[in-house]
Enzyme design. Structure first.
Site, PDB file in Angstrom:
ATOM      1  N   CYS A   1      35.404  27.875  13.601  1.00  0.00           N
ATOM      2  CA  CYS A   1      35.496  28.982  12.649  1.00  0.00           C
ATOM      3  C   CYS A   1      36.941  29.091  12.170  1.00  0.00           C
ATOM      4  O   CYS A   1      37.867  29.190  12.985  1.00  0.00           O
ATOM      5  CB  CYS A   1      35.052  30.287  13.308  1.00  0.00           C
TER       6      CYS A   1
ATOM      7  N   CYS B   1      33.163  36.772  15.273  1.00  0.00           N
ATOM      8  CA  CYS B   1      33.774  37.583  14.218  1.00  0.00           C
ATOM      9  C   CYS B   1      32.787  37.988  13.139  1.00  0.00           C
ATOM     10  O   CYS B   1      33.115  38.824  12.293  1.00  0.00           O
ATOM     11  CB  CYS B   1      34.952  36.845  13.587  1.00  0.00           C
TER      12      CYS B   1
ATOM     13  N   HIS C   1      -1.500   1.515   7.485  1.00  0.00           N
ATOM     14  CA  HIS C   1      -1.964   1.410   6.101  1.00  0.00           C
ATOM     15  C   HIS C   1      -1.835   2.764   5.418  1.00  0.00           C
ATOM     16  O   HIS C   1      -2.074   3.812   6.029  1.00  0.00           O
ATOM     17  CB  HIS C   1      -3.419   0.929   6.080  1.00  0.00           C
TER      18      HIS C   1
ATOM     19  N   CYS D   1      29.288  33.109  12.449  1.00  0.00           N
ATOM     20  CA  CYS D   1      30.019  33.112  13.712  1.00  0.00           C
ATOM     21  C   CYS D   1      29.571  34.318  14.538  1.00  0.00           C
ATOM     22  O   CYS D   1      29.559  35.451  14.048  1.00  0.00           O
ATOM     23  CB  CYS D   1      31.520  33.168  13.448  1.00  0.00           C
TER      24      CYS D   1
ATOM     25  N   CYS E   1       0.828  -1.205   0.000  1.00  0.00           N
ATOM     26  CA  CYS E   1       0.000   0.000   0.000  1.00  0.00           C
ATOM     27  C   CYS E   1       0.863   1.257   0.000  1.00  0.00           C
ATOM     28  O   CYS E   1       0.447   2.292  -0.522  1.00  0.00           O
ATOM     29  CB  CYS E   1      -0.957  -0.003   1.187  1.00  0.00           C
TER      30      CYS E   1
ATOM     31  N   CYS F   1      38.475  32.540  13.159  1.00  0.00           N
ATOM     32  CA  CYS F   1      38.870  32.606  14.573  1.00  0.00           C
ATOM     33  C   CYS F   1      39.814  31.475  14.948  1.00  0.00           C
ATOM     34  O   CYS F   1      40.477  31.535  15.991  1.00  0.00           O
ATOM     35  CB  CYS F   1      37.631  32.556  15.467  1.00  0.00           C
TER      36      CYS F   1
END
EC number: 3.4.19.12
Length: 619
Positions: free
Chosen positions: A490, A442, A571, A439, A290, A493
């Protein structure tokens, strides 16, 4: 090979996002492959982004297995499109937020099935019949063909038919209409015991029920069964091994009539013209299929896909790729053609199509319960690969796009995608999602653009006055804070920093498939969410979720795939609006009935199919 990037693919291949490799799972294991807690890069941008998580940290949920550890049972979770499973094709999963459900926890088709209980342990002959030495096959897993063959063998082989009933070679007369009171041999009594067992096993099969009724009708003897037609509704506890060999066959649903197409005798149906009657054929349930029937009916009512098949436009796109496999697209088109050239009361057997889809995706072999969304993903991927207009895919270019504005970068990424993946299927269903990661220290923002086939939307928690589809979209696109263990690294950074993640839609597809995530996962168990989500039938305006200004983001609903039941079994049905008449119908396997548009919204809605509205409806 399709290059729509999934989250798992991006996490495993991106040197910027991952320091430690992720092991690729073996077949039969569950691996989340949609958007999880972290942002990921597309396959062309994987070396460009400036964020990468610390290697010991993984934000993907661990796999979980329910039920027996067989290949088919433990492989019912999220599909991983691997080349060793489905050939050389691979494409992205739908974009989704939050944790994915574990293996075995899909919204599974069929009813009455419990994980952890093998259906092969069941026996369908009563004890007294077995004790008396019945000579029938004692297989614990009976196919419809086996049942029909064994059923035919119940006739007394040394008997003969007369005008007044049925006689054995010993001269005993057996009145078919009065079997219970006629004298009979011990062998006949054994056969009747076996007949009772077979009847219990096949009591829900329309075909064998018809045969039993004919066997017991006075003045008639059973016909010899030479070939069993496809089953209509195999009992959910059976594990049939039926392998049909014919093409799409129309079998009459009405009892006591010869097989073949015929018109419904329900009031009002006979007055419908042939044009409005098209597309209303049912699909035979081959045994827990089904989920497949529901998706096929939704795709059959997708206007442009239907025309692509009916007008045989797919023929010009076949064979462009290096792979010569075209059987799946051909069988799918033949099935759509049969549905749209049949009368409303006809029932079409999708057995040949099922043969091809399980060759392409072996996870669908057999007759186990499956998830409708997973089936849709594999099917669209297979159709796309076979009609891909790109004969030779170019290699990924190392060209960097970081210096471009986001809008231009998105266009360039889309152009590069079409250089590798260009098909009519993709023209209809593929959109582009923009993901950004910023970030908080920064302010550096990294963006990636990924193709998607559908969007998996989380459902708002209970307690809201009303949960709407727009609430689910807002929950999907809202800003998420990645902090604590989820902090990515990051590159500017050069440290793990608190970041903000956000999704938006860069390019809306012609056909938008929205998946309502009706599963709540916990460490103990996975439960189904039955929250009613109010979704519009017309003018679904998604412009607020666009990454740039657009006026082409208004949709109309034309199909819904519904799941009723629990995580242990249920179903699937489909509600579809005809592209010819605009009227709604319920497709419940072989049954097709008209319905009102006011009945379309239910708490069973699982997959929503929207088509991009024409300009007049956006006024």
């Amino acid at each position: 090979m399709s290059q729509l990037s999934s989250t798992l693919k991006r996490y495993t291949e991106s040197s910027r996002y991952t320091d430690a490799p992720y092991a690729k799972p073996g077949y039969g294991t569950y691996t989340p492959s949609s958007y999880g807690a972290n942002l990921a890069a597309s396959f062309l941008e994987k070396e460009k982004l400036g964020f990468k998580p610390v290697s010991p940290t993984s934000f993907l949920p661990r796999p979980r297995t329910y039920g027996p550890s067989s290949i088919l049972d433990c492989d019912r979770g999220r599909p991983l499109l691997r080349s060793d499973i489905i050939g050389s094709s691979k494409r992205s999963e739908s974009q989704t937020r939050g944790n994915e459900r574990p293996s075995g926890s899909g919204l599974n088709g069929g009813s009455g099935f419990s994980y952890g209980v093998s259906s092969n342990s069941l026996s369908y002959l009563p004890m007294n019949a077995r004790d008396q030495g019945v000579t029938l096959s004692q297989k614990k897993s009976n196919s419809q063909s086996d049942l029909a063959r064994d059923f035919s063998s119940l006739r007394t082989s040394d008997g003969y038919r007369t005008s007044d009933g049925y006689r054995t070679s010993e001269g005993f007369r057996i009145d078919p209409g009065n079997l219970g009171r006629s004298p009979m041999l011990a062998r006949t009594r054994k056969e009747l015991c076996a007949l009772q067992g077979l009847y219990q096993a096949a009591s829900r099969s329309e075909y064998l029920t018809d045969y039993l009724e004919n066997y017991g009708r006075k003045g008639s003897a059973p016909q010899v069964l030479t070939q069993a037609p496809p089953p209509s509704r195999v009992p959910e506890v059976l594990s049939p091994t039926y392998r049909p060999s014919g093409r799409y066959t129309l079998w009459e649903k009405s009892k006591g009539q010869a097989s073949g197409p015929s018109r419904s005798s329900s009031p009002g149906r006979d007055t419908m013209n042939s044009k409005s009657a098209q597309g209303l054929a049912g699909l035979r349930n081959l045994g827990n299929t089904c989920f497949m029937n529901s998706i096929l009916q939704c795709l059959s009512n997708t206007r442009e896909l239907r025309d692509y098949c009916l007008q045989r436009l797919y023929m010009r796109d076949l064979g462009h790729t290096s792979s010569a496999h075209t059987a799946l697209m051909e069988e799918f088109a033949k099935l759509i053609q049969t549905i749209w050239t049949s009368s409303p009361n006809d029932v079409v057997s999708p057995s040949e199509f099922k043969t091809q889809i399980q060759r392409y995706a072996p996870r669908f072999m057999g007759y186990n319960q499956q998830d409708a969304q997973e089936f849709l993903r594999f099917l669209l991927d297979g159709l796309h690969n076979e009609v891909n207009r790109v004969a030779a895919r170019p290699k990924a270019s190392p060209e960097t796009l970081d210096h471009l504005p986001d809008e231009e970068k998105g266009r360039q990424m889309w152009r590069k995608y079409l250089e590798r993946e260009d098909s009519r299927i993709g023209d209809l269903f593929v959109g582009q999602l923009k993901s950004s990661l910023t970030c908080t220290d920064c302010g550096y923002c990294s963006t990636v653009f990924d193709p998607f086939w559908d969007l998996s939307l989380p459902i708002a928690k209970r307690g809201y006055p009303e949960v709407t589809l727009m609430d689910c979209m807002r929950l999907f696109t809202k800003e998420d804070i990645l902090d604590g263990d989820e902090k990515p690294t990051c590159c500017r950074c050069r440290a793990r920093k608190r970041c903000i993640k956000k999704f938006s839609v860069q390019r809306f597809p012609k056909i938008l498939v929205l998946h309502l995530k009706r599963f709540s996962e916990s460490r103990i168990r996975t439960s189904k969410l039955t929250t009613f989500v109010n979704f519009p039938l017309r003018d679904l305006d998604l412009r607020e979720f666009a990454s740039e200004n657009t006026n082409h983001a208004v949709y109309n609903l034309y199909a819904v795939s519904n799941h009723s039941g629990t995580t242990m079994g249920g179903h699937y049905t489909a509600y579809c609006r005809s592209p010819v008449t605009g009227e709604w119908h319920t497709f419940n396997d072989s049954s097709v009935t008209p319905m009102s548009s006011s009945q379309v919204r239910t708490s069973d809605a699982y997959l929503l199919f929207y088509e991009l509205a024409s300009p007049p409806s956006r006024m």
